[in-house]
Design an enzyme around this catalytic site. Structure first.
Site, PDB file in Angstrom:
ATOM      1  N   GLU A   1       4.889 -11.267  -5.296  1.00 21.27           N
ATOM      2  CA  GLU A   1       5.048 -10.747  -6.386  1.00 21.27           C
ATOM      3  C   GLU A   1       6.616 -10.101  -6.234  1.00 21.27           C
ATOM      4  OE1 GLU A   1       2.210  -7.418  -5.869  1.00 21.27           O
ATOM      5  OE2 GLU A   1       3.139  -6.592  -4.199  1.00 21.27           O
TER       6      GLU A   1
ATOM      7  N   ASP B   1       8.842   0.267  -5.701  1.00 21.23           N
ATOM      8  CA  ASP B   1       9.332  -0.531  -6.576  1.00 21.23           C
ATOM      9  C   ASP B   1      10.402  -0.255  -7.400  1.00 21.23           C
ATOM     10  OD1 ASP B   1       6.406  -1.590  -6.050  1.00 21.23           O
ATOM     11  OD2 ASP B   1       5.760  -0.705  -7.992  1.00 21.23           O
TER      12      ASP B   1
HETATM   13  O1  FUB Z   1       3.385  -0.401  -7.222  1.00 22.38           O
HETATM   14  C1  FUB Z   1       2.232  -1.235  -7.664  1.00 22.38           C
HETATM   15  C2  FUB Z   1       2.478  -2.556  -7.132  1.00 22.38           C
HETATM   16  O2  FUB Z   1       2.857  -2.349  -5.748  1.00 22.38           O
HETATM   17  C3  FUB Z   1       3.720  -3.261  -7.927  1.00 22.38           C
HETATM   18  O3  FUB Z   1       3.433  -3.933  -8.888  1.00 22.38           O
HETATM   19  C4  FUB Z   1       3.884  -4.353  -6.646  1.00 22.38           C
HETATM   20  O4  FUB Z   1       4.941  -4.955  -6.564  1.00 22.38           O
HETATM   21  C5  FUB Z   1       3.499  -3.473  -5.237  1.00 22.38           C
HETATM   22  O5  FUB Z   1       4.809  -3.039  -4.851  1.00 22.38           O
END
Ligand code: FUB
Length: 323
Positions: free
Chosen positions: A206, A35
């Protein structure tokens, strides 16, 4: 003697040639990270990633700085759980902003599953890019589900008119909210509404992010499941930060010769030569542990119509590039 001289000279020339063509190499630095948030602060490249380990062990963030995109310096523990009284686990997905001479670190914590749990998106502040960051509010900035969006994966967008927006959301819903100028809360927009849903398509999952280019708003996000191979990045273009946004297509996805699960990205834009670099995480080929994610950088380009050209992931990464 002559042979030794020749060998030394050959080694010297080879070293020079290597230096001249030095690539970052992907991943750009060692360790399980995900991320990545990319920012230019104080004329340096900065990357702020999630530490990609088990939720209970996600208790701090490291940061990385570079002058040239190829040599990275690690700054350990720039924000620690001990400095966020309400955080208990799962500290994820930084979003950074420089505002009024201070540096702000937005993040998610606790992976809340409903409004009864404590957690969501918080904000910490520091005097320098490398911290130490301290929790600004003593409680989350976004502590509940609005429009069914899980309060994770923040991104801060600064529009030309000076407005600051927080874009965020997991569980297949994205929201956009206007931040108060000092980041101590959110405030209604001109229409009187605070929580605007901007979910662009059913494929949205997301990792939202936004930038503006030639008067258009580019909205980008991640699709698929982050632990698996099909995690990927898609985008849309709109005329306003609130859209409407119509999905154009994927621009980053797995490549069976390079890596899998490529997603949750951000961008470096170098204004002096209008070059763009995509910073993202991916899984090494053949590695099925969902947390085994590395940070990579590749070139991102646009076609004559302003569409994003699908990114070619590489092992070599990008050459040195001064700001
Ligand atoms: O790293 C945790 C979670 O994994 C993030 O919040 C998401 O976007 C995914 O990449």
């Amino acid at each position: 003697m002559r042979l030794r001289h020749l060998l030394v000279r050959t080694a010297f020339v080879a070293t020079l040639a290597l230096a001249a063509s030095a690539q970052a190499g992907n991943p750009v630095f060692p360790g399980w990270y995900a991320d990545p948030e990319a920012q230019v602060f104080q004329n340096q490249y900065w990357i702020y990633p999630t530490t990609s380990v088990r939720y209970g062990e996600q208790t701090r963030f490291d940061a990385f700085s570079s002058d040239d995109l190829t040599h990275w310096t690690k700054h350990e523990g720039v924000l620690r759980m001990a400095d966020v009284p309400w955080a208990k686990k799962a500290m994820w997905a930084p979003a950074m902003a420089e505002n009024g001479g201070k540096y702000y670190f937005f993040f998610a914590a606790n992976d809340i599953q409903n409004d009864k749990e404590l957690g969501g998106i918080g904000v910490a502040v520091a005097d320098r890019p490398e911290g130490p960051y301290k929790d600004l509010l003593g409680h989350p900035l976004v502590d509940a589900f609005h429009n069914r969006a899980q309060p994770i994966d923040p991104f801060v967008f600064h529009d030309d008119d000076g407005s600051w927006y927080l874009i965020y959301g997991g569980w297949k819903h994205a929201n956009m909210v206007k931040l108060k100028p000092d980041f101590t809360g959110v405030e209604p927009m001109a229409d009187g509404k605070t929580w605007h849903e901007i979910t662009p398509s059913p494929e949205y999952v997301e990792g939202p992010m936004m930038f503006k280019r030639n008067g258009k708003y580019y909205f980008m996000w991640s699709e698929g499941g982050w632990t698996g191979p099909d995690y990927s990045v898609a985008y849309a273009i709109g005329d306003s930060p609130l859209g409407p946004f119509k999905r154009i297509g994927k621009i980053l996805q797995q490549d069976d010769k390079i890596g899998t699960g490529a997603g949750h990205h951000s961008l470096f834009h170098v204004a002096r030569d209008d070059s763009w670099f995509i910073v993202y995480h991916r899984h090494p080929l053949g590695d099925t542990d969902g947390n085994h994610r590395n940070i990579c950088i590749d070139r991102m380009t646009f076609d004559a119509d302003g569409k994003i050209v699908p990114v070619k992931m590489t092992n070599e990464g990008v050459p040195a590039h001064a700001l």
